[in-house]
Design an enzyme around this catalytic site. Structure first.
Site, PDB file in Angstrom:
ATOM      1  N   ARG A 100       0.844  -1.201   0.000  1.00  0.00           N
ATOM      2  CA  ARG A 100       0.000   0.000   0.000  1.00  0.00           C
ATOM      3  C   ARG A 100       0.885   1.259   0.000  1.00  0.00           C
ATOM      4  NH1 ARG A 100      -5.041   1.725  -1.202  1.00  0.00           N
ATOM      5  NH2 ARG A 100      -6.126   2.811   0.462  1.00  0.00           N
ATOM      6  N   THR A 373      -9.988   0.517  -9.058  1.00  0.00           N
ATOM      7  CA  THR A 373      -8.904  -0.390  -8.735  1.00  0.00           C
ATOM      8  C   THR A 373      -8.913  -1.540  -9.745  1.00  0.00           C
ATOM      9  OG1 THR A 373      -9.167   0.327  -6.477  1.00  0.00           O
ATOM     10  CG2 THR A 373      -8.216  -1.842  -6.754  1.00  0.00           C
ATOM     11  N   THR A 391      -4.007  -0.748  -7.214  1.00  0.00           N
ATOM     12  CA  THR A 391      -4.777   0.462  -7.514  1.00  0.00           C
ATOM     13  C   THR A 391      -3.919   1.722  -7.603  1.00  0.00           C
ATOM     14  OG1 THR A 391      -6.736   1.705  -6.801  1.00  0.00           O
ATOM     15  CG2 THR A 391      -5.231   1.051  -5.076  1.00  0.00           C
ATOM     16  N   ASN A 393      -6.097   4.251  -7.083  1.00  0.00           N
ATOM     17  CA  ASN A 393      -7.298   4.820  -6.467  1.00  0.00           C
ATOM     18  C   ASN A 393      -8.308   5.243  -7.522  1.00  0.00           C
ATOM     19  OD1 ASN A 393      -9.015   5.413  -4.391  1.00  0.00           O
ATOM     20  ND2 ASN A 393      -8.229   7.455  -4.053  1.00  0.00           N
ATOM     21  N   ASP A 415      -7.762   8.361   0.363  1.00  0.00           N
ATOM     22  CA  ASP A 415      -8.293   7.252   1.183  1.00  0.00           C
ATOM     23  C   ASP A 415      -8.062   7.477   2.676  1.00  0.00           C
ATOM     24  OD1 ASP A 415      -9.563   5.846  -0.747  1.00  0.00           O
ATOM     25  OD2 ASP A 415      -8.103   4.235  -0.918  1.00  0.00           O
ATOM     26  N   SER A 444      -7.773   0.967   3.297  1.00  0.00           N
ATOM     27  CA  SER A 444      -8.236   0.506   1.984  1.00  0.00           C
ATOM     28  C   SER A 444      -9.452  -0.400   2.149  1.00  0.00           C
ATOM     29  CB  SER A 444      -7.108  -0.274   1.317  1.00  0.00           C
ATOM     30  OG  SER A 444      -7.570  -0.940   0.169  1.00  0.00           O
ATOM     31  N   SER A 445     -10.149  -0.630   1.047  1.00  0.00           N
ATOM     32  CA  SER A 445     -11.231  -1.635   1.042  1.00  0.00           C
ATOM     33  C   SER A 445     -10.824  -2.866   0.244  1.00  0.00           C
ATOM     34  CB  SER A 445     -12.487  -1.057   0.401  1.00  0.00           C
ATOM     35  OG  SER A 445     -12.996  -0.018   1.181  1.00  0.00           O
ATOM     36  N   GLY A 465     -13.602  -1.553  -7.017  1.00  0.00           N
ATOM     37  CA  GLY A 465     -14.921  -1.044  -6.649  1.00  0.00           C
ATOM     38  C   GLY A 465     -14.930  -0.207  -5.390  1.00  0.00           C
ATOM     39  N   GLY A 466     -13.747   0.259  -4.926  1.00  0.00           N
ATOM     40  CA  GLY A 466     -13.713   1.115  -3.737  1.00  0.00           C
ATOM     41  C   GLY A 466     -14.432   0.447  -2.580  1.00  0.00           C
TER      42      GLY A 466
HETATM   43  N1  GLY Z   1      -8.427   3.042  -3.289  1.00  0.00           N
HETATM   44  C1  GLY Z   1      -9.388   2.039  -3.096  1.00  0.00           C
HETATM   45  C2  GLY Z   1      -9.063   1.149  -1.945  1.00  0.00           C
HETATM   46  O1  GLY Z   1      -7.923   1.096  -1.524  1.00  0.00           O
HETATM   47  O2  GLY Z   1      -9.917   0.496  -1.438  1.00  0.00           O
END
Ligand code: GLY
Length: 564
Positions: A100, A373, A391, A393, A415, A444-445, A465-466
């Site tokens: 990340r 992503t 990603t 983002n 984020d 993050s998701s 898909g965030g």
């Molecule tokens: N930028 C989307 C995530 O990290 O979930």
């Protein structure tokens, strides 16, 4: 005449039989015997699969696919972003890596606020201040060094060739580029390669990116984080008003993490740990719905949607309050996933009416995240599996493109919660746990996930898909496990999403029965079919009973499965 009637009857019976047969046959994705890669672009899946054919393992193919996506899918594939990977080796050993992005050394908690303490619109999403220190190259090299088997040259050469040769523009890519051109022009001082009116079937060549990749061939990870690339990148970012320095780049390290593991019926789910919320939130939702018989309720029935929605509402409220970078905040992971806590959390749930999100504790924060992503899944011929999501983002990240190096830079700083309580670009509200600090990773998701059944590998799955990532992965697993779908059917099925705030169920347009929608509305649920026409682009691989593999590549994108 009699004869003619008989023939006609026979003809209709035959058609009837054929139609029946057709409806009984399940739609399957690509089937292979040994190995498979599923990703957002055929070129990347093929390069990954070729590496496996050459004798490489899933980790070699991870490095190849990740970097091939950086060339073939600039929308989200990247050198200028970051990601997460979960793995399960053939011997059952599991692990995860976090590559990340991080906040730069000189980042501050209020860097996106004006003098009155208000969020400055666009500062965390567009341009150089939005960039987090990229982690992808460090992640790829860490995976290859620890778990790969082929020389790095074998992995990098086909990708460099692809960058020089170029990548054909798809119909979907043509419209994406066109859509974002006003932003490219707004953010970049000079014209960039994507300013041109690219059309379907054109070929875009990436010689600058090929040169950047050649420096990886020569110097390994240092070919990105030190020397010419680092110098060029830091200068470019600063010239555009950003704060990332060569020191930031030199200091970046990917981190091995312990994945989140939990049981759902007879499945063992292995997913990403913080700083991704993916594993914890997926675990919370699945444990909250486990006591209900979704199989009997039926796929996308009112009752199934209610149970899943109510579990999602509660999990997303917890996500906003408790989750952040574990190197900076204490996260009560065990409690959040414990049966006693989650049973209590579902107190108050009733089939008679929705719970109000205002009545869920920790209710001051909302979630907004970008949904562009990309995910890929790999199973190799040795039985190793990886699931990786990566990603920049937003679509094309910060829209800032470094022409000298050939890639877009992320806007991952968005984020973080710029101001606790104010939603980010996905509408997700973040809390103190996810506030900005130097060297901290933003929440993050991303939910790269591997599923085991009775001790054996069952599935590798994930999606972009965030904030909808977690719920898309959830529904895909449930579609296979509860509703007996094939991998492709599970990926194709219409999806819905609830994230606590805003208090509404997002549904894919035209995906749901109007009676179901009307019944939910009558019960008091707010349904939004407009704002998120596509929820996730899921890619997955399912291991079938005879050990062959089925790929599920999402029709919502250009996603493709390749294998042998
Ligand atoms: N930028 C989307 C995530 O990290 O979930």
């Amino acid at each position: 005449m009699k004869h003619l009637v008989k023939i006609t009857l026979f003809f209709f019976l035959l058609i009837g039989c054929k139609t029946n047969q057709k409806t009984n046959v399940k739609a399957r994705g690509l089937m292979t015997q040994k190995a498979m890669v599923v990703s957002a672009r055929e070129e990347a899946s093929k390069i990954g699969s070729d590496i496996l054919k050459k004798g490489g393992n899933a980790f070699d193919a991870m490095a190849a696919t990740e970097l091939a996506l950086a060339v073939s899918f600039p929308y989200a594939g990247n050198l200028g972003g970051g990601g997460f990977m979960v793995y399960r080796k053939a011997n059952g050993e599991i692990g995860a890596i976090d590559y990340r992005e991080k906040a730069p050394l000189s980042a501050t908690k209020n860097m996106f606020l004006d003098g009155n303490g208000n969020v400055i619109p666009g500062k965390s999403t567009l341009g150089a201040m939005a960039i987090g220190v990229p982690g992808t190259v460090a992640g790829v090299f860490a995976v290859h060094e620890k778990l790969g088997s082929l020389p790095i040259e074998d992995i990098l050469k086909p990708i460099i060739e692809l960058a020089y040769k170029g990548v054909v523009v798809t119909k979907k890519q043509e419209s994406r580029i066109k859509h974002y051109q006003p932003f490219f022009r707004k953010v970049n001082k000079d014209s960039i390669i994507f300013d041109k009116l690219w059309k379907e079937n054109d070929t875009i060549k990436y010689p600058a990116l090929a040169k950047t990749l050649e420096r990886l061939l020569e110097h390994g990870k240092d070919g990105f984080y030190k020397g010419e690339t680092a110098r060029t990148l830091a200068k470019f970012i600063q010239d555009n008003g950003g704060i990332i320095t060569e020191d930031d780049l030199a200091k970046y390290e990917a981190k091995w993490r312990t994945p989140i593991v939990f049981q759902y019926d007879d499945l063992k789910i292995i997913s990403m740990s913080p700083p991704s919320s993916g594993g914890v939130s997926l675990g919370q939702i699945m444990k909250m719905i486990e006591p209900y018989d979704l199989h009997t309720f039926g796929h996308n029935s009112v009752k199934s949607i209610q149970v899943i929605t109510e579990a999602e509402r509660r999990a997303y409220a917890d996500r906003s309050y408790f989750l952040g970078d574990p190197d900076f905040v204490d996260i009560p992971v065990e409690t959040l996933l414990s049966k006693s806590y989650l049973t209590k959390r579902m107190d108050g749930f009733s089939f008679e009416k929705p719970t109000s999100s205002n009545d869920i504790a920790h209710g001051t924060i909302q979630i907004v995240e970008s949904d562009e992503t990309t995910h890929y899944s790999i199973i190799d011929q040795f039985g190793n599996a990886i699931s990786a999501t990566t990603t920049i983002n937003g679509a094309y990240g910060s829209k800032l493109y470094c022409s000298d190096l050939g890639f877009f830079l992320n806007n991952e700083m968005d984020d973080f919660s710029s101001k606790p309580g104010v939603p980010n670009m996905f509408g997700v509200t973040g809390g103190e746990a996810n506030s900005i600090a130097p060297q901290k990773r933003m929440l993050s998701s991303m939910t790269p996930t591997i599923v085991e059944k009775n001790g054996k590998l069952l599935m590798s799955v994930g999606t972009p898909g965030g904030s909808t990532i977690i719920t898309s992965v959830l529904q895909t697993i449930l579609n296979v496990h509860e509703f007996n779908m094939t991998m492709q059917e599970a990926v194709d099925a219409p999806r819905f999403h609830h994230q606590w705030l805003p208090d509404e169920i997002q549904m894919e347009v035209k995906g749901f029965d109007i009676n179901t929608i009307n019944q939910l509305r009558k019960l008091g649920y707010v349904i939004n079919e407009k704002e998120s026409p596509v929820i996730g682009k899921v890619d997955g691989i399912l291991v079938l009973k005879d050990e062959s593999l089925e790929g599920g590549a999402d029709y919502r994108g250009d996603d493709t499965a390749v294998g042998f």
